[in-house]
Design a protein around this motif. Structure first.
Motif, PDB file in Angstrom:
ATOM      1  N   PHE A  16      23.662  51.554  17.779  1.00 19.50           N
ATOM      2  CA  PHE A  16      22.953  51.876  16.534  1.00 19.50           C
ATOM      3  C   PHE A  16      21.676  52.560  16.969  1.00 19.50           C
ATOM      4  O   PHE A  16      20.772  51.896  17.516  1.00 19.50           O
ATOM      5  CB  PHE A  16      22.645  50.605  15.727  1.00 19.50           C
ATOM      6  CG  PHE A  16      23.867  49.953  15.155  1.00 19.50           C
ATOM      7  CD1 PHE A  16      24.621  50.597  14.166  1.00 19.50           C
ATOM      8  CD2 PHE A  16      24.274  48.704  15.583  1.00 19.50           C
ATOM      9  CE1 PHE A  16      25.759  49.996  13.635  1.00 19.50           C
ATOM     10  CE2 PHE A  16      25.400  48.104  15.047  1.00 19.50           C
ATOM     11  CZ  PHE A  16      26.145  48.753  14.075  1.00 19.50           C
ATOM     12  N   ASN A  41      21.443  35.188  18.016  1.00 18.66           N
ATOM     13  CA  ASN A  41      21.351  36.131  16.897  1.00 18.66           C
ATOM     14  C   ASN A  41      21.157  37.544  17.443  1.00 18.66           C
ATOM     15  O   ASN A  41      20.357  37.750  18.358  1.00 18.66           O
ATOM     16  CB  ASN A  41      20.159  35.784  15.989  1.00 18.66           C
ATOM     17  CG  ASN A  41      20.342  34.446  15.290  1.00 18.66           C
ATOM     18  OD1 ASN A  41      19.555  33.535  15.478  1.00 18.66           O
ATOM     19  ND2 ASN A  41      21.376  34.318  14.517  1.00 18.66           N
ATOM     20  N   GLY A  42      21.898  38.483  16.887  1.00 22.11           N
ATOM     21  CA  GLY A  42      21.765  39.868  17.311  1.00 22.11           C
ATOM     22  C   GLY A  42      22.532  40.202  18.578  1.00 22.11           C
ATOM     23  O   GLY A  42      22.402  41.299  19.125  1.00 22.11           O
ATOM     24  N   ALA A  43      23.370  39.271  19.061  1.00 20.59           N
ATOM     25  CA  ALA A  43      24.104  39.481  20.324  1.00 20.59           C
ATOM     26  C   ALA A  43      25.188  40.549  20.201  1.00 20.59           C
ATOM     27  O   ALA A  43      25.638  41.098  21.205  1.00 20.59           O
ATOM     28  CB  ALA A  43      24.726  38.168  20.783  1.00 20.59           C
ATOM     29  N   GLY A  44      25.649  40.813  18.955  1.00 22.53           N
ATOM     30  CA  GLY A  44      26.700  41.818  18.773  1.00 22.53           C
ATOM     31  C   GLY A  44      28.025  41.243  18.288  1.00 22.53           C
ATOM     32  O   GLY A  44      29.031  41.957  18.227  1.00 22.53           O
ATOM     33  N   LYS A  45      28.028  39.986  17.885  1.00 22.59           N
ATOM     34  CA  LYS A  45      29.285  39.323  17.494  1.00 22.59           C
ATOM     35  C   LYS A  45      29.900  39.958  16.235  1.00 22.59           C
ATOM     36  O   LYS A  45      31.077  40.321  16.219  1.00 22.59           O
ATOM     37  CB  LYS A  45      29.030  37.810  17.271  1.00 22.59           C
ATOM     38  CG  LYS A  45      28.352  37.132  18.453  1.00 22.59           C
ATOM     39  CD  LYS A  45      28.061  35.662  18.199  1.00 22.59           C
ATOM     40  CE  LYS A  45      27.097  35.395  17.059  1.00 22.59           C
ATOM     41  NZ  LYS A  45      25.689  35.834  17.331  1.00 22.59           N
ATOM     42  N   THR A  46      29.070  40.070  15.192  1.00 19.04           N
ATOM     43  CA  THR A  46      29.585  40.671  13.953  1.00 19.04           C
ATOM     44  C   THR A  46      29.939  42.134  14.191  1.00 19.04           C
ATOM     45  O   THR A  46      30.946  42.628  13.670  1.00 19.04           O
ATOM     46  CB  THR A  46      28.537  40.533  12.825  1.00 19.04           C
ATOM     47  OG1 THR A  46      28.358  39.138  12.555  1.00 19.04           O
ATOM     48  CG2 THR A  46      28.977  41.243  11.556  1.00 19.04           C
ATOM     49  N   THR A  47      29.141  42.813  14.996  1.00 20.08           N
ATOM     50  CA  THR A  47      29.454  44.217  15.296  1.00 20.08           C
ATOM     51  C   THR A  47      30.829  44.323  15.953  1.00 20.08           C
ATOM     52  O   THR A  47      31.622  45.204  15.613  1.00 20.08           O
ATOM     53  CB  THR A  47      28.363  44.825  16.210  1.00 20.08           C
ATOM     54  OG1 THR A  47      27.095  44.698  15.566  1.00 20.08           O
ATOM     55  CG2 THR A  47      28.637  46.290  16.497  1.00 20.08           C
ATOM     56  N   GLN A  88      30.528  37.245   7.346  1.00 18.16           N
ATOM     57  CA  GLN A  88      29.399  36.345   7.584  1.00 18.16           C
ATOM     58  C   GLN A  88      28.665  36.063   6.266  1.00 18.16           C
ATOM     59  O   GLN A  88      28.330  34.919   5.979  1.00 18.16           O
ATOM     60  CB  GLN A  88      28.460  37.001   8.596  1.00 18.16           C
ATOM     61  CG  GLN A  88      27.274  36.142   8.948  1.00 18.16           C
ATOM     62  CD  GLN A  88      26.534  36.669  10.171  1.00 18.16           C
ATOM     63  OE1 GLN A  88      26.975  37.594  10.847  1.00 18.16           O
ATOM     64  NE2 GLN A  88      25.393  36.073  10.456  1.00 18.16           N
ATOM     65  N   HIS A 200      27.949  29.482  15.211  1.00 23.79           N
ATOM     66  CA  HIS A 200      26.812  28.906  15.947  1.00 23.79           C
ATOM     67  C   HIS A 200      26.938  27.385  16.028  1.00 23.79           C
ATOM     68  O   HIS A 200      26.131  26.746  16.693  1.00 23.79           O
ATOM     69  CB  HIS A 200      25.497  29.260  15.254  1.00 23.79           C
ATOM     70  CG  HIS A 200      25.095  30.694  15.420  1.00 23.79           C
ATOM     71  ND1 HIS A 200      24.614  31.209  16.606  1.00 23.79           N
ATOM     72  CD2 HIS A 200      25.111  31.741  14.553  1.00 23.79           C
ATOM     73  CE1 HIS A 200      24.331  32.504  16.453  1.00 23.79           C
ATOM     74  NE2 HIS A 200      24.626  32.844  15.217  1.00 23.79           N
TER      75      HIS A 200
HETATM   76  N1  LIG Z   1      24.462  48.653  10.512  1.00 25.11           N
HETATM   77  C1  LIG Z   1      23.547  48.462  11.454  1.00 25.11           C
HETATM   78  N2  LIG Z   1      22.553  49.370  11.634  1.00 25.11           N
HETATM   79  C2  LIG Z   1      21.613  49.212  12.614  1.00 25.11           C
HETATM   80  N3  LIG Z   1      21.582  48.146  13.450  1.00 25.11           N
HETATM   81  C3  LIG Z   1      22.534  47.222  13.297  1.00 25.11           C
HETATM   82  C4  LIG Z   1      23.552  47.323  12.296  1.00 25.11           C
HETATM   83  N4  LIG Z   1      24.372  46.251  12.391  1.00 25.11           N
HETATM   84  C5  LIG Z   1      23.872  45.497  13.404  1.00 25.11           C
HETATM   85  N5  LIG Z   1      22.790  46.086  13.941  1.00 25.11           N
HETATM   86  C6  LIG Z   1      22.024  45.575  15.089  1.00 25.11           C
HETATM   87  O1  LIG Z   1      22.954  45.352  16.134  1.00 25.11           O
HETATM   88  C7  LIG Z   1      22.642  44.171  16.843  1.00 25.11           C
HETATM   89  C8  LIG Z   1      23.832  43.227  16.795  1.00 25.11           C
HETATM   90  O2  LIG Z   1      23.959  42.741  15.461  1.00 25.11           O
HETATM   91  P1  LIG Z   1      25.116  41.773  15.034  1.00 25.11           P
HETATM   92  O3  LIG Z   1      25.023  41.638  13.549  1.00 25.11           O
HETATM   93  O4  LIG Z   1      26.390  42.241  15.590  1.00 25.11           O
HETATM   94  O5  LIG Z   1      24.670  40.415  15.744  1.00 25.11           O
HETATM   95  P2  LIG Z   1      25.327  38.970  15.673  1.00 25.11           P
HETATM   96  O6  LIG Z   1      25.650  38.559  17.061  1.00 25.11           O
HETATM   97  O7  LIG Z   1      26.427  38.945  14.677  1.00 25.11           O
HETATM   98  O8  LIG Z   1      24.085  38.087  15.170  1.00 25.11           O
HETATM   99  P3  LIG Z   1      24.032  36.827  14.162  1.00 25.11           P
HETATM  100  O9  LIG Z   1      24.353  35.617  14.989  1.00 25.11           O
HETATM  101  O10 LIG Z   1      22.595  36.812  13.707  1.00 25.11           O
HETATM  102  O11 LIG Z   1      24.987  37.075  13.042  1.00 25.11           O
HETATM  103  C9  LIG Z   1      21.380  43.597  16.188  1.00 25.11           C
HETATM  104  O12 LIG Z   1      20.265  44.038  16.926  1.00 25.11           O
HETATM  105  C10 LIG Z   1      21.395  44.217  14.811  1.00 25.11           C
HETATM  106  O13 LIG Z   1      20.091  44.333  14.283  1.00 25.11           O
END
Ligand SMILES: Nc1ncnc2c1ncn2[C@@H]1O[C@H](COP(=O)(O)OP(=O)(O)OP(=O)(O)O)[C@@H](O)[C@H]1O
Ligand SMILES: [Mg+2]
Length: 249
Positions: A16, A41-47, A88, A200
């Motif tokens: 991103f 949080n923010g590790a990239g799991k949802t991505t 989520q 989590h």
């Molecule tokens: N659509 C987007 N645009 C810009 N940055 C994004 C976008 N989606 C996620 N990010 C960034 O990518 C990184 C990974 O986000 P992600 O949501 O995958 O984390 P996560 O592991 O699911 O966290 P959490 O446990 O908080 O749900 C974070 O820094 C987030 O801010």
């Protein structure tokens, strides 16, 4: 080919802007497993789940389902191939009834000639499976968070997946609801659906996952059995922290 992974990713990468949200991640899930995906949080799991389900596109790498490349396909094609997901932040259709929400999944995932009556019967049976049969006529938006999450599971199962991605099904739930969610996930696996789940709630992950993958700053930093992960100094340092030493996660 009998030991082919049901899902596998090679060097999966997504940026991103300048941020590598998922960076060169290799992973696999085998049929019948419950695999956990954890990390801060923010590790990239949802991505990573968004990349598998094609809500967003990869920068590089490849994702395969049953040996076939699926990265590059549209989300509806991926669902048709047998991958369903929950979100989520829950995404039910609030003004539609609970039954109608599941019917959407049934009608989308159905073989060509499924009658409306059969689709309703199937949706009803999934609501019973998810413990929501008393709620059929209630608008989905009126359900508690725990029930909306169960509804998302039922709607996802209605599309007839072989693989279900669960993104924080237990977040925001009380201990009784978490125990119910754990039971539901085990039942899903027992009906033949492979589960890849983000949580989590470590106590739950330790109990129900056969294998856990750990992300940190978009990179895979560990992978192993729950016991191996709980004992990993790297994982303790970046994520589990004091909880493990205190034995209360
Ligand atoms: N659509 C987007 N645009 C810009 N940055 C994004 C976008 N989606 C996620 N990010 C960034 O990518 C990184 C990974 O986000 P992600 O949501 O995958 O984390 P996560 O592991 O699911 O966290 P959490 O446990 O908080 O749900 C974070 O820094 C987030 O801010
Ligand atoms: Mg997330």
């Amino acid at each position: 080919m009998c030991n082919m992974h049901v899902l596998e990713g090679e060097r999966v990468t997504r940026y991103f802007g300048g941020l590598a949200a998922v960076s060169n991640v290799d992973f696999y899930v085998d049929r019948g497993e419950i695999v956990g995906l954890i990390g801060p949080n923010g590790a990239g799991k949802t991505t990573l789940f968004n990349l598998i389900s094609a809500a967003i596109t990869l920068k590089s790498g490849v994702i395969r389902f049953k040996g076939e490349k699926i990265s590059g396909l549209r989300p509806c094609r991926i669902c048709k191939k047998g991958i369903a997901r929950t979100f989520q932040s829950v995404k039910v259709f609030p003004g539609m009834s609970v039954l109608e929400n599941v019917l959407l999944g049934s009608l989308f995932g159905a073989p060509a000639k499924l009658s409306r009556a059969d689709a309703r019967a199937e949706a009803s049976s999934l609501l019973e499976f998810a413990g929501l049969s008393e709620m059929k006529t209630v608008p989905a938006g009126d359900l508690t968070l725990a029930s909306q999450k169960r509804l998302e599971v039922a709607r996802a199962l209605a599309t007839r997946p072989e693989l279900l991605l669960l993104d924080e099904l237990m977040a925001g739930l009380n201990p009784t609801e978490i125990a119910g969610a754990m039971e539901l996930i085990s039942k899903i696996r027992d009906r033949g659906v492979t589960v890849f789940m983000v949580e989590h709630v470590m106590r739950a992950m330790m109990c129900i996952c056969g294998r856990i993958i750990v992300l940190h700053h978009g990179e895979k930093i560990a992978e192993g059995t729950p016991q191996e992960i709980a004992a990993s100094k790297t994982v303790i340092d970046v994520y589990l922290g004091e909880q493990v030493y205190a034995g209360n996660q």
